[in-house]
Scaffold this motif. Sequence first.
Motif, PDB file in Angstrom:
ATOM      1  N   VAL A  10       0.862  -1.174   0.000  1.00 27.81           N
ATOM      2  CA  VAL A  10       0.000   0.000   0.000  1.00 27.81           C
ATOM      3  C   VAL A  10       0.902   1.229   0.000  1.00 27.81           C
ATOM      4  O   VAL A  10       1.837   1.318   0.797  1.00 27.81           O
ATOM      5  CB  VAL A  10      -0.953   0.007   1.214  1.00 27.81           C
ATOM      6  N   LEU A  11       0.627   2.152  -0.924  1.00 26.30           N
ATOM      7  CA  LEU A  11       1.400   3.381  -1.043  1.00 26.30           C
ATOM      8  C   LEU A  11       0.648   4.530  -0.389  1.00 26.30           C
ATOM      9  O   LEU A  11      -0.541   4.728  -0.646  1.00 26.30           O
ATOM     10  CB  LEU A  11       1.638   3.723  -2.517  1.00 26.30           C
ATOM     11  N   VAL A  12       1.352   5.269   0.455  1.00 29.07           N
ATOM     12  CA  VAL A  12       0.801   6.444   1.120  1.00 29.07           C
ATOM     13  C   VAL A  12       1.898   7.502   1.125  1.00 29.07           C
ATOM     14  O   VAL A  12       3.056   7.176   1.385  1.00 29.07           O
ATOM     15  CB  VAL A  12       0.374   6.120   2.570  1.00 29.07           C
ATOM     16  N   THR A  13       1.542   8.763   0.847  1.00 25.99           N
ATOM     17  CA  THR A  13       2.503   9.852   1.005  1.00 25.99           C
ATOM     18  C   THR A  13       2.127  10.676   2.225  1.00 25.99           C
ATOM     19  O   THR A  13       0.955  10.791   2.578  1.00 25.99           O
ATOM     20  CB  THR A  13       2.556  10.769  -0.231  1.00 25.99           C
ATOM     21  N   ALA A  14       3.152  11.246   2.856  1.00 23.87           N
ATOM     22  CA  ALA A  14       2.948  12.123   4.011  1.00 23.87           C
ATOM     23  C   ALA A  14       3.795  13.372   3.823  1.00 23.87           C
ATOM     24  O   ALA A  14       4.835  13.339   3.145  1.00 23.87           O
ATOM     25  CB  ALA A  14       3.341  11.399   5.299  1.00 23.87           C
ATOM     26  N   GLY A  15       3.376  14.455   4.442  1.00 23.65           N
ATOM     27  CA  GLY A  15       4.040  15.736   4.254  1.00 23.65           C
ATOM     28  C   GLY A  15       5.361  15.893   4.974  1.00 23.65           C
ATOM     29  O   GLY A  15       6.171  16.735   4.611  1.00 23.65           O
ATOM     30  N   ASN A  16       5.609  15.064   6.006  1.00 22.47           N
ATOM     31  CA  ASN A  16       6.879  15.150   6.717  1.00 22.47           C
ATOM     32  C   ASN A  16       7.204  13.803   7.359  1.00 22.47           C
ATOM     33  O   ASN A  16       6.346  12.924   7.444  1.00 22.47           O
ATOM     34  CB  ASN A  16       6.858  16.276   7.760  1.00 22.47           C
ATOM     35  N   MET A  17       8.449  13.675   7.794  1.00 25.92           N
ATOM     36  CA  MET A  17       8.913  12.403   8.340  1.00 25.92           C
ATOM     37  C   MET A  17       8.176  12.035   9.626  1.00 25.92           C
ATOM     38  O   MET A  17       7.875  10.870   9.856  1.00 25.92           O
ATOM     39  CB  MET A  17      10.416  12.442   8.598  1.00 25.92           C
ATOM     40  N   GLN A  18       7.878  13.021  10.464  1.00 23.47           N
ATOM     41  CA  GLN A  18       7.209  12.725  11.729  1.00 23.47           C
ATOM     42  C   GLN A  18       5.828  12.111  11.490  1.00 23.47           C
ATOM     43  O   GLN A  18       5.453  11.139  12.155  1.00 23.47           O
ATOM     44  CB  GLN A  18       7.081  14.003  12.578  1.00 23.47           C
ATOM     45  N   GLU A  19       5.074  12.671  10.551  1.00 23.01           N
ATOM     46  CA  GLU A  19       3.754  12.117  10.250  1.00 23.01           C
ATOM     47  C   GLU A  19       3.889  10.725   9.634  1.00 23.01           C
ATOM     48  O   GLU A  19       3.139   9.810   9.995  1.00 23.01           O
ATOM     49  CB  GLU A  19       2.985  13.039   9.302  1.00 23.01           C
ATOM     50  N   ALA A  20       4.849  10.554   8.740  1.00 28.84           N
ATOM     51  CA  ALA A  20       5.073   9.246   8.121  1.00 28.84           C
ATOM     52  C   ALA A  20       5.399   8.195   9.180  1.00 28.84           C
ATOM     53  O   ALA A  20       4.856   7.083   9.161  1.00 28.84           O
ATOM     54  CB  ALA A  20       6.194   9.339   7.088  1.00 28.84           C
ATOM     55  N   GLU A  21       6.279   8.538  10.124  1.00 31.89           N
ATOM     56  CA  GLU A  21       6.652   7.601  11.187  1.00 31.89           C
ATOM     57  C   GLU A  21       5.470   7.304  12.107  1.00 31.89           C
ATOM     58  O   GLU A  21       5.296   6.166  12.536  1.00 31.89           O
ATOM     59  CB  GLU A  21       7.824   8.138  12.004  1.00 31.89           C
ATOM     60  N   ALA A  22       4.673   8.308  12.404  1.00 32.21           N
ATOM     61  CA  ALA A  22       3.509   8.100  13.272  1.00 32.21           C
ATOM     62  C   ALA A  22       2.523   7.135  12.627  1.00 32.21           C
ATOM     63  O   ALA A  22       1.999   6.226  13.284  1.00 32.21           O
ATOM     64  CB  ALA A  22       2.827   9.431  13.585  1.00 32.21           C
ATOM     65  N   ILE A  23       2.280   7.300  11.331  1.00 26.90           N
ATOM     66  CA  ILE A  23       1.372   6.406  10.614  1.00 26.90           C
ATOM     67  C   ILE A  23       1.964   5.000  10.568  1.00 26.90           C
ATOM     68  O   ILE A  23       1.279   4.014  10.849  1.00 26.90           O
ATOM     69  CB  ILE A  23       1.079   6.934   9.198  1.00 26.90           C
ATOM     70  N   ALA A  24       3.251   4.902  10.233  1.00 31.73           N
ATOM     71  CA  ALA A  24       3.918   3.595  10.147  1.00 31.73           C
ATOM     72  C   ALA A  24       3.857   2.873  11.487  1.00 31.73           C
ATOM     73  O   ALA A  24       3.505   1.685  11.550  1.00 31.73           O
ATOM     74  CB  ALA A  24       5.367   3.774   9.701  1.00 31.73           C
ATOM     75  N   ASN A  25       4.196   3.574  12.568  1.00 29.49           N
ATOM     76  CA  ASN A  25       4.166   2.959  13.900  1.00 29.49           C
ATOM     77  C   ASN A  25       2.770   2.458  14.238  1.00 29.49           C
ATOM     78  O   ASN A  25       2.609   1.342  14.747  1.00 29.49           O
ATOM     79  CB  ASN A  25       4.628   3.950  14.964  1.00 29.49           C
ATOM     80  N   ALA A  26       1.769   3.271  13.972  1.00 28.76           N
ATOM     81  CA  ALA A  26       0.393   2.886  14.303  1.00 28.76           C
ATOM     82  C   ALA A  26      -0.039   1.648  13.535  1.00 28.76           C
ATOM     83  O   ALA A  26      -0.691   0.757  14.092  1.00 28.76           O
ATOM     84  CB  ALA A  26      -0.558   4.049  14.022  1.00 28.76           C
ATOM     85  N   LEU A  27       0.320   1.567  12.255  1.00 29.91           N
ATOM     86  CA  LEU A  27      -0.088   0.418  11.436  1.00 29.91           C
ATOM     87  C   LEU A  27       0.595  -0.866  11.879  1.00 29.91           C
ATOM     88  O   LEU A  27      -0.036  -1.927  11.955  1.00 29.91           O
ATOM     89  CB  LEU A  27       0.197   0.691   9.962  1.00 29.91           C
ATOM     90  N   VAL A  28       1.887  -0.792  12.196  1.00 29.33           N
ATOM     91  CA  VAL A  28       2.620  -1.986  12.624  1.00 29.33           C
ATOM     92  C   VAL A  28       2.154  -2.414  14.016  1.00 29.33           C
ATOM     93  O   VAL A  28       1.916  -3.598  14.260  1.00 29.33           O
ATOM     94  CB  VAL A  28       4.146  -1.751  12.567  1.00 29.33           C
ATOM     95  N   GLU A  29       1.993  -1.444  14.922  1.00 33.63           N
ATOM     96  CA  GLU A  29       1.551  -1.785  16.278  1.00 33.63           C
ATOM     97  C   GLU A  29       0.150  -2.397  16.292  1.00 33.63           C
ATOM     98  O   GLU A  29      -0.137  -3.272  17.099  1.00 33.63           O
ATOM     99  CB  GLU A  29       1.599  -0.546  17.172  1.00 33.63           C
ATOM    100  N   ALA A  30      -0.719  -1.955  15.369  1.00 37.33           N
ATOM    101  CA  ALA A  30      -2.083  -2.490  15.282  1.00 37.33           C
ATOM    102  C   ALA A  30      -2.149  -3.791  14.481  1.00 37.33           C
ATOM    103  O   ALA A  30      -3.226  -4.357  14.293  1.00 37.33           O
ATOM    104  CB  ALA A  30      -3.016  -1.451  14.661  1.00 37.33           C
ATOM    105  N   LYS A  31      -1.007  -4.257  14.017  1.00 38.73           N
ATOM    106  CA  LYS A  31      -0.910  -5.476  13.208  1.00 38.73           C
ATOM    107  C   LYS A  31      -1.722  -5.382  11.923  1.00 38.73           C
ATOM    108  O   LYS A  31      -2.250  -6.367  11.416  1.00 38.73           O
ATOM    109  CB  LYS A  31      -1.283  -6.716  14.016  1.00 38.73           C
TER     110      LYS A  31
END
Length: 110
Positions: A10-31
């Motif tokens: 799944v491809l997603v773009t984010a405006g900055n690294m902090q938002e990208a990391e927050a989304i990535a962390n949430a998706l992995v933590e939620a399995k």
Amino acid sequence: METPSGYGVVLVTAGNMQEAEAIANALVEAKLAACVSLLPIHSIYTWQGELHKEEEWQLLIKTDLAQFPAMEAKIKELHSYEVPEIIALPIVAGSQVYLQWISQQVKGKE
């Protein structure tokens, strides 16, 4: 090499690294995702009739596409864009060991 059924990126773009990391962390933590790779990119697009050239972060999300509806909802909840890019691409072939690892990491898979 195994022909997978249901695996995707799944491809997603984010405006900055902090938002990208927050989304990535949430998706992995939620399995909802097994792995998310983050890449800096330069995007050129039209939004509301104007040409934009922006530095963004590309998320490459490896998952079982059965999780897409929940993943999409989570991304929309966390994303700052009015219309975030959320595009699923099927994996048409992959290493059996890697695909099994995705299954072990993503919710609902044993």
